[in-house]
Design a protein around this motif. Sequence first.
Motif, PDB file in Angstrom:
ATOM      1  N   ARG A 284      47.463  35.429  37.301  1.00 45.45           N
ATOM      2  CA  ARG A 284      48.873  36.058  37.336  1.00 45.45           C
ATOM      3  C   ARG A 284      49.711  35.255  36.309  1.00 45.45           C
ATOM      4  N   CYS A 285      49.678  34.198  36.215  1.00 43.08           N
ATOM      5  CA  CYS A 285      50.418  33.126  35.378  1.00 43.08           C
ATOM      6  C   CYS A 285      50.070  33.755  33.833  1.00 43.08           C
ATOM      7  N   ARG A 286      48.986  33.982  33.551  1.00 47.41           N
ATOM      8  CA  ARG A 286      48.612  34.320  32.245  1.00 47.41           C
ATOM      9  C   ARG A 286      48.641  36.075  32.000  1.00 47.41           C
ATOM     10  N   GLY A 287      48.949  36.726  32.914  1.00 49.19           N
ATOM     11  CA  GLY A 287      48.805  38.032  33.034  1.00 49.19           C
ATOM     12  C   GLY A 287      47.679  38.765  32.504  1.00 49.19           C
ATOM     13  N   ILE A 288      46.574  38.162  33.058  1.00 43.90           N
ATOM     14  CA  ILE A 288      45.316  39.005  32.911  1.00 43.90           C
ATOM     15  C   ILE A 288      44.620  39.544  34.161  1.00 43.90           C
ATOM     16  N   PRO A 289      43.757  40.376  34.357  1.00 42.60           N
ATOM     17  CA  PRO A 289      43.049  40.716  35.581  1.00 42.60           C
ATOM     18  C   PRO A 289      42.312  39.602  36.378  1.00 42.60           C
ATOM     19  N   ASN A 290      42.682  39.536  37.643  1.00 41.78           N
ATOM     20  CA  ASN A 290      42.154  38.364  38.424  1.00 41.78           C
ATOM     21  C   ASN A 290      40.805  38.514  38.734  1.00 41.78           C
ATOM     22  N   VAL A 291      39.821  39.519  38.298  1.00 46.24           N
ATOM     23  CA  VAL A 291      38.428  39.513  38.194  1.00 46.24           C
ATOM     24  C   VAL A 291      37.849  39.061  37.175  1.00 46.24           C
TER      25      VAL A 291
END
Length: 765
Positions: A284-291
């Motif tokens: 979330r902090c990096r703005g990337i998918p969490n999968v």
Amino acid sequence: MEDQTTPVREQHRFSVSQLQRYLSSRLQVPAPLGVRQYSCGQSNPTFLVQSGSQSFVLRKKPPGALLPGAHRVDREFQVQEALHGAGFPVPKPILFCSDPEVIGTSFYLMEHVQGRIFRDGRLPGVAAAERAALYVAAVETLARLHATDLQDLGLQRYGGREEYCRRQVSTWTRQYRGSTHQDLPAMKQLSEWLMENLPPSDHQVVLVHGDFRMENLVFHPTEARVLAVLDWELSTTGQPLADLGYFLMAHYWPEGSEVTDTMGSVSAMEGVPRAEELISIYCRCRGIPNVLPEMSFYLALSHFKLAAIAQGVYARFLLGNASAPNAAQFGQCVAPLAQVGLQIAHGSLSPPEPRLFLQTSRGLTVLGRVQDFMRRHVLPAQEEVAEYYRKHANSPQRWTTPQIIQDLKVKARAAGLWNLFLPSVSGLSQLDYAHVAEETGRCVFAPDVFNCQAPDTGNMEVLHMFGTEEQKKKWLEPLLNGDIRSCFCMTEPGVASSDATNMACSLLRDGEHYVVHGRKWWASGAGNPECKVAIVMCRNASSESNNRHKQHSLVLVPLDAAGVTRVRALTVFGQDDAVHGGHFEMDFHRVTVPVSDVILGEGRGFEAAQGRLGPGRLHHCMRAVGLSERALELLCHRATTRTTFGKKLYQHEVVSHWIAECRLLIDQTRLLTLSAARALDTTGSRAARKQIALTKVAAARLGCRVLDVAIQVHGAAGVSDDFPLAQMYSSVRALRLADGPDEVHLSSVARLELRDQRRKTSSRL
């Protein structure tokens, strides 16, 4: 920190007098110089250097023969200098010395950062809530590191550029072979697996720490905030997920193994977020998918790397130049680490799927402090507060806030637990505050203690978002300070107020003033003597707009203005709700206010009102969840202490089913509310209105259901004043009408659902 230092160990001694002369010539550091060695530091020896009131930290190469490319203190200094200049939390680098004549090896000096360093990742002695907040703060800091721009840092040529994972496997295989004293099959197998399963997406090039662990972080003395990241010896450029995998290793170590005996497993520690939770926060902090399908590789690589490091520490112990006093124990960790790495590689320890609705580090910290404050101060005061209202039930004094609540407000403000509902003031997201609101819902007067009570919160939100500087100065500042209270006047006795466009209280322009004329009721809080201002919804008498939602305005009306009358106090199921300042019918008889008291502008009343309704409704909902939790506690206590027909109440199947259904409803509603809070944070009030409407209906129904069965289990006592259940029921039943009846919200949900279904259908065509 000084309590983590020892006298300089024999194998690491150097000439303090030569160091004194060197520092005196360059930094004017006065004599005498005190030097102690940190008990930590498995690689580069680290020392606390003190001169009078000045304190520094010195890091140097270890003495003796070293592996090629290892112990590069010059690289540490370089990267810390770049990061410090960019505002990233690292100790300020002061000087670098490459001359081995000074103390025998090259070294550098940096500032001594006062704070907390946890050598044990399990964080013993720390409360569970704070333990969670510290871990979240750590992973947020890691994400911040990986978001830094190499060019901005001036580190474009720092480290390698391509094939990071291949380089890492090769480097640590070489380091292991150069320091091993025996051939371990598990290390050979893991090295081969890693080289055969290099991830295809090895293209990211960011600054990576290389040894990111709790032990290498300095936290604020009292807050869950990272002040400095230490030990940059292994830093380079490459794939950031390798850092994340390294940070998560302790979550995978089995209890009772040689690894946990030496390094400690965190998986069973209360409060430590699970690996999937930390992954979700990082993403979330990096703005990337969490999968992250390749996470298993990076976890296996991290275990291989740590096993190679442990072998190197043990090798230095055998040579007699190890930096740590427990270096001998690291030899027995190499094989177990490799075995765990192989299990992860072969899928028997795959990382779990991420969860939703995770709080920020600040949110976790504040929640823990609120829970502690509630336990120590608020909940014990309930009986004294109840006695005050019983004593003054028929006296005008019942509208005055009792002194015990005033005293609690002073304590809460001094503790920094004040105005938590307002993100710009508290730093909390709506998701963070949802958890806080649930906690305060357990006690009827708790929101007031933290200056988070309705309707003041909604009014402050309106003034914060839409108020002029003059309006903020006059009304918002004293509200935020807790010096005054306010009320919101919308509902009217003469019209069907479920349709807000029916509001008929008029607003007529008269030169530089407006004249407000009409009657309102259910003005919550208006009975409190400190209630000084009302926000009143009025219909513009001169409006020519055909849009029903452009015909009304919100106007600030001082309650001491001529023509304002508190007509009567209304009751809710026979109770006057004096603890909330009551609910009053108000008459505004040709009240004159300046034009400057209109909020946002004439005809924009609904626009401004919506700003307070989204967050405010969620606050009500989470307080209803907290209230329901408290009711369930009372229900369960009663069910386990009362006997009927030869059995405890809970042993009757109907009661046990009630308990189970209550838990089901509470957890469902909490998740629905947290989902709405997250939508409010990420998409805004307008986009989240369907979720907010759903939550509003569900929370009120939840409270009614749980309170109903709690009263039933208590029997006649449940409807008496001997228990708080009757008062709790009346408040939550009224919630089905407050901020709009359930039926209006359901109609809104249906309309929005039909719209969304049409969009889905059209997108498939």
